[in-house]
Every structure is written in C-alpha cells, then in structure tokens.
Design a protein around this motif. Structure first.
Motif, PDB file in Angstrom:
ATOM      1  N   SER A  73       0.811  -1.212   0.000  1.00 58.45           N
ATOM      2  CA  SER A  73       0.000   0.000   0.000  1.00 58.45           C
ATOM      3  C   SER A  73       0.848   1.267   0.000  1.00 58.45           C
ATOM      4  CB  SER A  73      -0.922   0.007   1.223  1.00 58.45           C
ATOM      5  OG  SER A  73      -0.150  -0.017   2.418  1.00 58.45           O
ATOM      6  N   THR A  79      -0.505  -2.309   4.349  1.00 58.02           N
ATOM      7  CA  THR A  79      -1.103  -3.543   3.840  1.00 58.02           C
ATOM      8  C   THR A  79      -0.305  -4.056   2.648  1.00 58.02           C
ATOM      9  OG1 THR A  79      -2.596  -2.358   2.338  1.00 58.02           O
ATOM     10  CG2 THR A  79      -3.407  -2.821   4.555  1.00 58.02           C
ATOM     11  N   SER A  80      -0.304  -5.372   2.495  1.00 62.81           N
ATOM     12  CA  SER A  80       0.333  -5.998   1.338  1.00 62.81           C
ATOM     13  C   SER A  80      -0.527  -7.164   0.873  1.00 62.81           C
ATOM     14  CB  SER A  80       1.743  -6.491   1.687  1.00 62.81           C
ATOM     15  OG  SER A  80       1.698  -7.474   2.705  1.00 62.81           O
ATOM     16  N   THR A  81      -0.508  -7.434  -0.419  1.00 59.06           N
ATOM     17  CA  THR A  81      -1.307  -8.521  -0.991  1.00 59.06           C
ATOM     18  C   THR A  81      -0.396  -9.512  -1.700  1.00 59.06           C
ATOM     19  OG1 THR A  81      -1.676  -7.270  -3.035  1.00 59.06           O
ATOM     20  CG2 THR A  81      -3.313  -7.032  -1.282  1.00 59.06           C
ATOM     21  N   SER A 104      -5.267 -16.313  -2.149  1.00 55.68           N
ATOM     22  CA  SER A 104      -4.991 -14.875  -2.133  1.00 55.68           C
ATOM     23  C   SER A 104      -4.893 -14.453  -0.674  1.00 55.68           C
ATOM     24  CB  SER A 104      -6.094 -14.095  -2.857  1.00 55.68           C
ATOM     25  OG  SER A 104      -7.343 -14.297  -2.235  1.00 55.68           O
ATOM     26  N   THR A 123      -4.058 -11.157   2.202  1.00 55.14           N
ATOM     27  CA  THR A 123      -3.884  -9.751   2.547  1.00 55.14           C
ATOM     28  C   THR A 123      -3.369  -9.673   3.980  1.00 55.14           C
ATOM     29  OG1 THR A 123      -5.675  -9.054   1.091  1.00 55.14           O
ATOM     30  CG2 THR A 123      -4.999  -7.510   2.804  1.00 55.14           C
TER      31      THR A 123
END
Length: 821
Positions: free
Chosen positions: A726, A761-763, A770, A772
C-alpha cells in the motif's frame, strides 16, 4: 480547533516579527568583472564575513550580469570575499560606517591552476553532479541541525525512505551503504536504526554513486550510498553534543569530537538511544481456491535500545607516510510480545481450527569493525599513492521466541505444542586490500587487488513443551547448524580522463567467488565457484553552469546471510519464513542518463533503465507439513528464489531553490515502471506497474535566529512478483531557534500529527490462495532536539585516500527500533 491553533500560531509569529524595532541597516553591492575580457562575470561565490569573528553573515552567487547585493545588514565592519573556479580569490574590507556601500567593479584575476576547493564558509550549492555520482552537501542544508540523518536521506536525489523507514535507491532496496567509503558495522544489519539515531550534524555530505567505478566491489544493483562524516580538526579540539526526546522513540544523545596535536589526529562519535514501549495491531486474511479461509488478528508491543560509536586515529609519520586506524561498534536490542487469535474455516463455513497464541521474545544484534591502513607517498610525485589495508569484522546476532497456545479448538497440544525457538547467526570477515593511484597530466590511473574471507553461521533450534511433563524437549525437525564460507578475490583497473569540457571514467573488475556451505546436523553441503568480469563507464560533458552525464555498469547482487540462512522462523505456525542457501548471485545491467544545472538554483533530472535475468525474489507458496503426531497441516511458506527477469525504467527529478532570501524549497521525486516475471513452484508469474515517491521541503527563515520548516511526502508502495503493497503519506513540522552566537540550537518537531497509526497492507496472489496482510506502526510523534558545539578547529585531519569498503553483499534485516526525530 486545528485551524484556530494554526491561526493563533501565525498571528503570534507575525506579531513577534512586527513588534521588533527597525534598526539602521547597511546595503553592500557591486559587480564582478573578468579582468582579462573586462566583461561581467556571473555565478561568482560572494561571501560577507564578520570582520572580528570571521563568521559568515550572508552569501550567494553573482547574477548573470555580475551584480550582487546584500541588504538589511547591521552597521559594523565586514570582509567581502569573492571566489570562482579558475580565478584567484579576492577580499575587500567594508568599514560599515556608511548606510550604502557600492564597491563598484570587482576585477577577478585568472588563476594559474584550477582551484581544487574553495575553503571559505559560504552559502554553497547543496548538490553537485560529478562524473559518476551526485553529492548532497548536508552542512549546507539549514535543516541539518534539526533533523536526523534518516530524515536527511529523503532530500537526497534518487533516495527515498518508505513508511517502515527502509531506505530505497531509485525505488530499490538492492544497494550498499558505506561510511566514509568503507562498509561499516554501524549499518551492517539495520541502517535505518543507526541513521534514525544519528543527528544530521554528524554528516558532511551524502554521495549517491549511480555508476560505481571499478575500485568498488561489484555488489549493489542500484548503486552505492556513501555517507561522509565530519572530520575537521586543527591543533586543538572541538566537540558537538546533540540530544533529543521523542514521544515514540524515547530519549537519545550523541557526542562527536575532533582533536589534533602535532602529527596525531583523533575523530570520534558515540551515541545511545532508547525506544519507548509502543503498541500496535496486525493481521492476516487468507482465502483458498477451495473456499476455505484463515484469518488472524493480534495486538503487539515493542521496545528497544541502541548504542553505537566510532573512533579513528591518524598519525602522519612524515610527509610521505601516513598510518590510520579505526574501531567502530553498534549494539542494539528489542523486546516484543504479541497476543494473536487464529481462526481457520472450512469451505462450508464451519470451524476447522481455532487457537490463541501468546508470543514473547527478544532480538539482539551487534557489529564491530577494526581496520588499519598504511599509505605511502613518493618523493618524485606526492600524488602517487600506495595503500595497504586490513580489516576485521564480526557481527553476531541472536533471536529468541517463546510461543504458548491456548483456547484450542479441533487441535491438541500434541499437535501444536508450546515451544521455544532460538537462532544465533552472524558473520566474521578478514579483508586485505592493496590500492595504487597515480595521476598523470590528463589521465588518472587506479589499480588494486582485494581478498575477502567471509564466514557466516547460523545455529538454530526449537524445543517443544511436553504437556504431560511440562518439560521442553529438542525438536530435531527444526534444529540445524549452518556454516557458509565465502571467499572473494578481485583485481581492478580503472582510468579517468579529465579534459576542459569532458570527464570520462572507465574500468574493469574481475572477481572470483568460492562458496562452501554445510548443514552439520544433516551432513549436507553446497559448493559453488564462479567468475565475474564487471565493466563500468561514465562520461560527463560540462557546460558553464550545467552538465550531462551518461553511465553504464554491471553489478552483482550476492545474497546476504539473512537471505541464505535456512533458519525456519515458525513463530507464526500458519505463516513461516526461511532463507535459501542455494541462492545464486543476481547480475544486473544499468544505463543512466542525467542532466544537472547548478547555476543559481539546482536542478537534476535523470533517466535510467536496468534489467536482470536471474533476479532474487521474495516468494510465497503452500506446503504440507507434518506435526509431531504425523498429522498433515497446510502451511504458508515465504522464502527467496532466483526467478526470471526484472526490468525497470525510471525517471527522477530534484530541485533545490531559494524562492526569496528567506524561503527555500526542495523537491525530490522518482517514478518508474517495473516488469517482473518468473516461474516458481511450477507456476508462471507475471506482474508490472508503476511505483514512485515524492518529497517536498519548505523552509522560512525569520529574524532572530528562528527557522520554520515543513516537510511532506508520498510513497506509492512496491510492486512484487506475487503482489503489491500500500501507499502512504507523511508530513513533519520543525521550528528551530539558534542562540549563543549560533553555537547552540533547539528544535521542536511534530511528525504526522493527523494520524496516530499508519496502516500498512500488502497482498499476495497465487493459483492456490490470495492473502492480505496488515500491520500498524505508531505514526504521530513529537520531539525536542538540541545541539551545542564548542571549540575552534579549521583544517582537516589527514586520512588515507584509499581503504577497505566491503560493499559486495546485500544488507538485511529490518528491525526498526532506533530513535526517531
């Protein structure tokens, strides 16, 4: 309420300034003239000194038409000094008895030799573009007395600092930081910690070497950051004391000193700081393709401290023989605990597993360097230098965690026992280096050789608690001893050609690397041997007030111990991380094109393109593990791999200008487009996107020694092979007051007053799931800083012009526990 407070503050400052009586003032003006052509000479450095104290009062550059003017001066005696490259210095005395003084045409005579350095205290350019690097003059920045070295990094072209205080060079973490041209224990593991704790007043200038010449080790894909600390001394001594208290980072103090007596010179600085206990939140959310999911939420707290120091000794045996030595150290620790809840659901929404996890632990790290250098000059040509250097480095680190599990649902202690996890890792290095340099009329030759004997180690173990006996027993699945021997032998040869308008530097470096690694507990070995031939070339075309630069180099990114270390960190059993001892070095090709203009204000614009075909990437996948009861469990594992290609095209812009005599503005920005692709765990991944950052600093100087500064910045987040992170915004307000004849300053600092926490945040996206993740860092903080200097020294302590700089491995770690602004 915020607007009312801001309005009241502005009214107070205005009333304070307006209430001061207007004393009788002096104006000094004139025109600088080339004595040969009898034409106006622009961009001459003009400095007004107090005739008694010899302290700089005002300074600047003459205009295009040669005119200059200083207004609002106190009526007293002054000394007006003129300096320009290619001309002899000139001094004019000002009696200060008249209100207006016009010195008329000031004729400057050409110098027989080009000036190597203008040794006057002047308002000098903050930035300078050289053939292979950009340098930022920290001492010329008015905010250097009020902010930390880490904050100063945000102002330097091509550099940025993200939300977690990680330093980036052109948006990349693949670089090397040097202190005075040498790799340093101070920044070996946690550069952000050290620079956050160090005041900017300790630093003379910061160099960003975008096209490292052949004499530097081939490591650092994006380039090299060289931090040059202050080392000024004459007969006698001086000292500087800096202190601060920060609402988050706690108290800190730094003491630096220089002394010289006869042929002996000493430079030192020591500092310590403590981080207050801070609390934050974190969490993970993972959705599998079959509909199952895992969510985690936790509360965390952390506190820590740092101590660091440096001691350098210089002894001039005679005019041709110089002996120098240095010792430096860094020691830090943090303690952390967390309480985390994990909820695992089946595809139909029923509970698969639940548990709460209480974690307590510590992380200790330290580093020590000891070096000795001998430099030999020659009677026939004193600029010809032979240097022999030796350095020993030792950096042990330890990590401990105690993990306890409660509120278990559909899981037993035998399946997930409480455990202790311990890892002791570090490295020892012996380095020997020989350098020879000889300048000829136009060409400068440099040649040398180097040997680095490096031994990295990691001894880790885990002990599980037996719920029946309450005893902790070793778990052989998570116990191993890792030894990693890496020997590097290199030779280099480089040439620099300096003409009237052109400067070029080119060289070759050959490196042989031998690796011998073994896992003693499982009797496994890794052997690698490879050679690399590294070219570098940079060319500069200089104009009257500007220049254009082109550079090309290949760089190696050898994996560091924190990427190689096979220690399995399973303090979070569902999300574990480990290193990869089979990593191979990454080879990167970089092209640079830069335009710089440093006439009245500075402007720098650069375009770069870089690519590599075996890039080291941080990757995540699912794997099936067996717990102590041989029950299968799906675990998310993060590690490092050599994967595919990494290409980037970047544009950077930087300017530093004086809008008026009171207002200064600095803008620093970088944007790049990244292409990533590679195959991991049988799956092909591809990702691309923009990333960038922008930083701005606005300063206003009041009468009476007051200065107000406002800083703000934006960071877009990173693009990774499997996801992205983010963005964030930060801002800072600084009010500084000078007193005691500018020997002392005090600053009030407010950082990010509009938000108590910053949420990062990171994905991550794979064909199987998936994910987060987020965590919070304390953001809003307030600080008081003070600085006091005493003593009077002018000339520079003599030191070796060459020395050891082990810049060949990637830095690691990210324990941000140091002291802030």
């Amino acid at each position: 309420m915020k607007k009312l407070l801001l309005l009241a503050f502005c009214w107070y400052l205005s009333a304070t300034v307006m209430a001061q009586p207007a004393p009788q003032t002096l104006t000094v003006k004139g025109t600088t003239i080339d004595s040969v052509s009898n034409k106006p000479l622009g961009y001459v450095t003009v400095v007004l000194l107090d005739a008694k104290t010899q302290q700089s009062v005002k300074g600047g550059l003459s205009k295009d038409d040669g005119t200059f003017e200083f207004k609002n001066l106190t009526l007293k005696e002054y000394q007006l000094t003129f300096a320009s490259v290619g001309y002899k210095n000139k001094t004019i005395k000002i009696t200060g008895t008249a209100a207006d003084v016009n010195v008329g045409n000031v004729l400057l005579l050409p110098a027989s030799n080009q000036l190597k350095e203008v040794a006057i205290t002047a308002v000098r350019p903050i930035m300078k573009q050289e053939v292979d690097r950009i340098s930022y003059d920290v001492q010329a920045d008015p905010e250097s007395k009020a902010i930390t070295a880490l904050d100063m990094m945000r102002k330097v072209p091509l550099l940025s600092v993200d939300a977690d205080d990680n330093i980036k060079l052109k948006g990349s973490g693949n670089y090397k930081i040097l202190i005075n041209g040498k790799e340093s224990a101070l920044v070996a593991k946690n550069p952000s910690d050290v620079l956050r704790a160090m005041p900017a007043t300790n630093i003379e200038k910061i160099e960003v070497i975008t096209t490292p010449p052949a004499k530097y080790d081939a490591e650092g894909l994006s380039g090299i950051i060289n931090i040059i600390t202050k080392k000024n001394a004459d007969q006698g001594y001086n000292a500087n004391i800096n202190g601060r208290y920060n609402s988050i980072w706690g108290p800190g103090i730094n003491i630096s000193a220089n002394a010289k007596q006869g042929k002996l010179g000493v430079t030192m600085f020591f500092g310590t700081n403590r981080r207050n206990t801070n609390e934050s939140n974190s969490g993970n959310s993972q959705l599998f393709t079959n509909g199952a999911s895992i969510t985690q939420s936790g509360a965390n707290s952390r506190r820590g401290n740092n101590r660091y120091g440096n001691f350098e000794l210089s002894y001039e045996i005679d005019s041709l023989n110089l002996l120098t030595g240095s010792v430096e150290f860094f020691k830090g620790s943090n303690q952390q605990n967390s309480n985390q809840f994990t909820n695992s659901l089946n595809a139909d929404g029923s509970v698969a597993q639940q548990y709460s996890q209480l974690s307590n632990g510590y992380n200790n790290w330290q580093g020590t360097d000891a070096a000795i250098n001998y430099q030999l000059g020659f009677k026939q040509k004193k600029e010809r230098l032979l240097t022999i250097s030796y350095k020993y480095s030792y950096s042990p680190n330890s990590q401990f965690n105690n993990e306890a599990f409660t509120s278990l649902v559909n899981i037993y202690h035998s399946q997930q026992p409480d455990f202790n996890q311990y890892n002791k890792a570090g490295g020892r290095e012996h380095t020997v280096q020989v350098d020879y340099a000889e300048p000829f009329k136009v060409v400068t030759l440099e040649v040398g050789g180097k040997a680095i004997l490096r031994n990295n180690f990691s001894n880790f173990n885990r002990s599980d608690r037996d719920s029946a006996t309450n005893q902790y027993n070793p778990n052989p699945l998570f116990t191993d001893n890792f030894n990693y021997h890496q020997d590097i032998y290199s030779l280099y040869n480089s040439y620099q050609v300096k003409l009237d308008k052109f400067t070029a530097k080119a060289g070759l470096r050959i490196e042989h690397t031998g690796i011998d690694a073994d896992f003693s507990s499982v009797n496994a070995k890794v052997n690698q041997n490879y050679n690399n031939l590294i070219p570098s070339i940079s060319v500069q075309r200089s104009f009257k007030t500007s220049s254009i630069n082109f550079g090309f180099t290949q760089r190696i990114q050898r994996p560091g111990i924190y990427q190689l270390n096979p220690f399995v960190d399973n303090s979070n059993p569902q999300f574990i991380s480990t290193g990869n001892p089979n990593l191979r070095p990454e080879l990167n090709n970089t092209f640079e094109f830069t335009y710089s203009n440093f006439s009245k204000n500075s402007f720098n614009a650069g375009l770069s393109y870089a690519f590599s075909n075996n890039s080291i990437q941080n990757v995540t996948n699912l794997r099936i593990d067996k717990n102590p009861d041989n029950i299968l469990d799906t675990v998310t594992t993060t590690t490092y791999q050599n994967l595919g290609s990494n290409r980037s095209l970047g544009l950077n812009l930087n300017t530093n200008m004086s809008i008026t005599k009171r207002i200064t503005l600095n803008l620093n920005s970088e944007v790049s487009y990244i292409w990533l692709k590679g195959t991991y765990n049988g799956e092909f991944y591809k990702n691309s996107g923009f990333r960038g950052e922008a930083f701005g600093s606005l300063g206003y100087k009041f009468d009476g020694g007051y200065r107000f500064g406002f800083d703000a910045g934006f960071f877009s987040g990173d693009v990774n092979l499997q996801g992205k992170s983010s963005n964030f915004i930060f801002n800072s307000y600084v009010l500084t007051k000078e007193f005691l004849n500018k020997k002392a300053t005090i600053s009030l600092v407010t950082n990010n007053p509009y938000s108590k926490y910053r949420k990062y945040t990171s994905t991550t996206n794979t064909p199987q799931f998936s994910q987060t993740s987020f965590f919070e860092n304390p953001y809003r903080n307030y600080a008081v800083r003070f600085s006091y200097r005493f003593g009077k020294l002018n000339s520079e302590i003599k030191k070796n012009q060459h020395g050891i700089s082990n810049d060949d491995t990637k830095g690691g770690g990210g324990n941000n526990t140091g002291g802030g602004s």
